[in-house]
Design a protein around this motif. Structure first.
Motif, PDB file in Angstrom:
ATOM      1  N   UNK A 153      52.170  47.057  38.185  1.00 25.30           N
ATOM      2  CA  UNK A 153      52.212  45.902  37.288  1.00 25.30           C
ATOM      3  C   UNK A 153      51.179  44.880  37.748  1.00 25.30           C
ATOM      4  N   UNK A 154      50.784  44.018  36.817  1.00 29.25           N
ATOM      5  CA  UNK A 154      49.952  42.871  37.155  1.00 29.25           C
ATOM      6  C   UNK A 154      50.653  41.614  36.659  1.00 29.25           C
ATOM      7  N   UNK A 155      50.249  40.469  37.191  1.00 28.28           N
ATOM      8  CA  UNK A 155      50.822  39.177  36.831  1.00 28.28           C
ATOM      9  C   UNK A 155      49.810  38.394  36.002  1.00 28.28           C
ATOM     10  N   UNK A 156      50.263  37.765  34.933  1.00 27.20           N
ATOM     11  CA  UNK A 156      49.341  36.993  34.111  1.00 27.20           C
ATOM     12  C   UNK A 156      48.836  35.779  34.890  1.00 27.20           C
ATOM     13  N   UNK A 157      47.700  35.252  34.457  1.00 27.85           N
ATOM     14  CA  UNK A 157      46.996  34.266  35.260  1.00 27.85           C
ATOM     15  C   UNK A 157      47.270  32.815  34.953  1.00 27.85           C
ATOM     16  N   UNK A 158      48.330  32.492  34.215  1.00 25.58           N
ATOM     17  CA  UNK A 158      48.570  31.097  33.845  1.00 25.58           C
ATOM     18  C   UNK A 158      48.866  30.217  35.054  1.00 25.58           C
ATOM     19  N   UNK A 159      49.701  30.706  35.959  1.00 24.95           N
ATOM     20  CA  UNK A 159      49.995  30.037  37.242  1.00 24.95           C
ATOM     21  C   UNK A 159      49.988  31.144  38.289  1.00 24.95           C
ATOM     22  N   UNK A 166      42.397  38.106  50.267  1.00 23.63           N
ATOM     23  CA  UNK A 166      42.231  39.108  49.208  1.00 23.63           C
ATOM     24  C   UNK A 166      41.007  38.800  48.364  1.00 23.63           C
ATOM     25  N   UNK A 167      40.766  37.528  48.089  1.00 20.10           N
ATOM     26  CA  UNK A 167      39.570  37.158  47.322  1.00 20.10           C
ATOM     27  C   UNK A 167      38.301  37.610  48.048  1.00 20.10           C
ATOM     28  N   UNK A 175      32.803  39.306  35.265  1.00 20.88           N
ATOM     29  CA  UNK A 175      32.404  38.329  34.259  1.00 20.88           C
ATOM     30  C   UNK A 175      32.123  38.933  32.892  1.00 20.88           C
ATOM     31  N   UNK A 176      32.231  40.236  32.766  1.00 15.01           N
ATOM     32  CA  UNK A 176      32.132  40.834  31.430  1.00 15.01           C
ATOM     33  C   UNK A 176      33.364  40.520  30.585  1.00 15.01           C
ATOM     34  N   UNK A 177      34.464  40.153  31.231  1.00 10.39           N
ATOM     35  CA  UNK A 177      35.670  39.755  30.501  1.00 10.39           C
ATOM     36  C   UNK A 177      35.525  38.283  30.118  1.00 10.39           C
ATOM     37  N   UNK A 178      35.230  38.033  28.847  1.00 11.62           N
ATOM     38  CA  UNK A 178      35.024  36.658  28.392  1.00 11.62           C
ATOM     39  C   UNK A 178      36.345  35.900  28.376  1.00 11.62           C
ATOM     40  N   UNK A 179      37.394  36.544  27.889  1.00 10.54           N
ATOM     41  CA  UNK A 179      38.728  35.959  27.866  1.00 10.54           C
ATOM     42  C   UNK A 179      39.730  37.101  27.745  1.00 10.54           C
ATOM     43  N   UNK A 180      40.751  37.085  28.567  1.00 12.12           N
ATOM     44  CA  UNK A 180      41.804  38.100  28.650  1.00 12.12           C
ATOM     45  C   UNK A 180      41.368  39.295  29.501  1.00 12.12           C
ATOM     46  N   UNK A 181      42.336  39.853  30.211  1.00 12.98           N
ATOM     47  CA  UNK A 181      42.224  41.083  31.021  1.00 12.98           C
ATOM     48  C   UNK A 181      41.466  40.882  32.328  1.00 12.98           C
ATOM     49  N   UNK A 182      40.900  39.695  32.549  1.00 13.23           N
ATOM     50  CA  UNK A 182      40.174  39.489  33.806  1.00 13.23           C
ATOM     51  C   UNK A 182      41.119  39.508  35.005  1.00 13.23           C
ATOM     52  N   UNK A 183      42.336  38.971  34.835  1.00 15.48           N
ATOM     53  CA  UNK A 183      43.273  38.979  35.961  1.00 15.48           C
ATOM     54  C   UNK A 183      43.843  40.362  36.193  1.00 15.48           C
ATOM     55  N   UNK A 184      44.091  41.125  35.129  1.00 17.70           N
ATOM     56  CA  UNK A 184      44.602  42.490  35.318  1.00 17.70           C
ATOM     57  C   UNK A 184      43.550  43.364  35.993  1.00 17.70           C
ATOM     58  N   UNK A 185      42.292  43.165  35.649  1.00 14.82           N
ATOM     59  CA  UNK A 185      41.217  43.921  36.293  1.00 14.82           C
ATOM     60  C   UNK A 185      41.137  43.578  37.779  1.00 14.82           C
ATOM     61  N   UNK A 186      41.162  42.275  38.110  1.00  9.27           N
ATOM     62  CA  UNK A 186      41.066  41.886  39.519  1.00  9.27           C
ATOM     63  C   UNK A 186      42.269  42.389  40.305  1.00  9.27           C
ATOM     64  N   UNK A 187      43.458  42.275  39.724  1.00 10.07           N
ATOM     65  CA  UNK A 187      44.656  42.711  40.439  1.00 10.07           C
ATOM     66  C   UNK A 187      44.693  44.222  40.617  1.00 10.07           C
ATOM     67  N   UNK A 188      44.198  44.970  39.641  1.00 12.82           N
ATOM     68  CA  UNK A 188      44.147  46.422  39.805  1.00 12.82           C
ATOM     69  C   UNK A 188      43.166  46.794  40.914  1.00 12.82           C
ATOM     70  N   UNK A 189      42.051  46.093  40.986  1.00 16.64           N
ATOM     71  CA  UNK A 189      41.124  46.318  42.103  1.00 16.64           C
ATOM     72  C   UNK A 189      41.811  46.022  43.436  1.00 16.64           C
ATOM     73  N   UNK A 190      42.615  44.957  43.472  1.00 15.16           N
ATOM     74  CA  UNK A 190      43.348  44.632  44.698  1.00 15.16           C
ATOM     75  C   UNK A 190      44.366  45.716  45.034  1.00 15.16           C
ATOM     76  N   UNK A 191      45.105  46.180  44.020  1.00  6.68           N
ATOM     77  CA  UNK A 191      46.084  47.242  44.248  1.00  6.68           C
ATOM     78  C   UNK A 191      45.410  48.486  44.817  1.00  6.68           C
ATOM     79  N   UNK A 192      44.241  48.806  44.309  1.00  6.70           N
ATOM     80  CA  UNK A 192      43.522  49.991  44.777  1.00  6.70           C
ATOM     81  C   UNK A 192      43.056  49.840  46.225  1.00  6.70           C
ATOM     82  N   UNK A 193      42.985  48.605  46.697  1.00  9.72           N
ATOM     83  CA  UNK A 193      42.563  48.363  48.082  1.00  9.72           C
ATOM     84  C   UNK A 193      43.759  48.098  48.995  1.00  9.72           C
ATOM     85  N   UNK A 194      44.957  48.417  48.509  1.00  5.53           N
ATOM     86  CA  UNK A 194      46.144  48.328  49.357  1.00  5.53           C
ATOM     87  C   UNK A 194      46.858  46.999  49.346  1.00  5.53           C
ATOM     88  N   UNK A 195      46.490  46.095  48.441  1.00  3.76           N
ATOM     89  CA  UNK A 195      47.190  44.830  48.304  1.00  3.76           C
ATOM     90  C   UNK A 195      48.352  44.983  47.337  1.00  3.76           C
TER      91      UNK A 195
END
Length: 287
Positions: A153-159, A166-167, A175-195
């Motif tokens: 799962x990923x968490x939405x980016x409002x708060x 991790x950053x 930055x190809x994500x103009x609006x929406x899905x940018x947080x899910x992409x970053x979190x999936x990258x984090x999950x893949x790195x063991x976070x």
């Protein structure tokens, strides 16, 4: 409780000064804030000067992910810190920020934490969502979500409080994500790195939603074009065609089964996926 000096808040503003003022009020001047102004508004700059918060602008609307990157880089340049992504239309108390910071470091390898979110009238909003995938697209299309639990799962980016370590490990938002899905992409990258990510269900904040735009049609187009970009990036052209087919089938099933008041919505969704969301939004597909 956590030391708030180790937390920097990044707020991306776009023509929403009233919302921004309320978001800043909730932090009570006790959290360092960086406002990134995608709307290039003198009123936003004036509010930041009045409140004593840092103001940055790229000079134009560069999209949410690119603006977040500007803010995060500025925050990390001040020294080691965690970064709170806060939508202007969200309200979070200092006590909740402190508790989020404690939760972020309660266990190793937690990349992001979020509180529960509620609308202005008290309705709870879903914060943890299945990571988009062809499999999950078909589960949702066929109405099987209650029977099939997502593996990630990923968490939405409002708060959303992001771990500074991790950053540095995962890197910038795409930055190809103009609006929406940018947080899910970053979190999936984090999950893949063991976070890991964690929803703190004993904490809560308020999220109005759609505070930067009243154009529902534009938001819909951006949402689905970002979904296409995400699918192509992570699952390639074949994976995207699976997601596209599932979305089309799901729309047609709902068109046939749901009441007349929703038929126009589902018919429009079906047409969108027949054409291709990125093409419909005038964006270049990738992958």
């Amino acid at each position: 409780m956590a030391d708030l000096g180790t937390v920097k808040a990044v707020v991306v503003a776009y023509r929403n000064t009233d919302d921004l003022r309320a978001a800043l009020d909730g932090l009570e001047r006790r959290v360092d804030v960086i406002v990134v102004d995608n709307g290039v508004e003198a009123e936003v700059a004036g509010l930041c000067e009045e409140r004593g918060v840092a103001y940055l602008t790229p000079g134009r609307n560069v999209g949410f992910a690119a603006a977040v990157n500007l803010g995060i880089r500025a925050a990390l340049a001040t020294g080691p810190c965690d970064v709170l992504l806060l939508n202007p239309d969200a309200r979070v108390s200092v006590a909740v920020v402190e508790a989020l910071a404690d939760a972020l470091h309660a266990h190793e390898r937690i990349a992001a934490v979020s509180p529960r979110l509620f609308g202005e009238t008290g309705e709870e909003q879903q914060v943890a969502w299945p990571v988009p995938s062809p499999r999950n697209a078909w589960v949702d299309a066929l109405g099987l979500r209650r029977l099939v639990r997502p593996s990630e799962v990923f968490l939405i980016g409002a708060v959303l409080l992001l771990n500074g370590a991790a950053l540095r490990d995962v890197g910038d938002f795409d930055e190809r994500f103009f609006l929406y899905a940018e947080e899910s992409d970053w979190e999936l990258r984090a999950l893949r790195r063991g976070w890991r990510v964690r929803l703190c269900d004993t904490l809560s904040a308020t999220h109005v939603g759609a505070g930067s735009s009243s154009d529902e049609q534009r938001r819909e187009a951006l949402f689905h074009s970002s979904a296409e970009l995400f699918s192509r990036k992570w699952y390639g052209p074949t994976g995207w065609q699976g997601v596209r087919a599932a979305s089309l089938v799901g729309s047609l099933l709902r068109l046939a089964l749901q009441g007349r008041d929703r038929r126009a919505e589902h018919a429009a969704r079906a047409r969108l996926y027949l054409q291709g969301p990125a093409r419909a939004a005038g964006r270049r597909a990738v992958g």
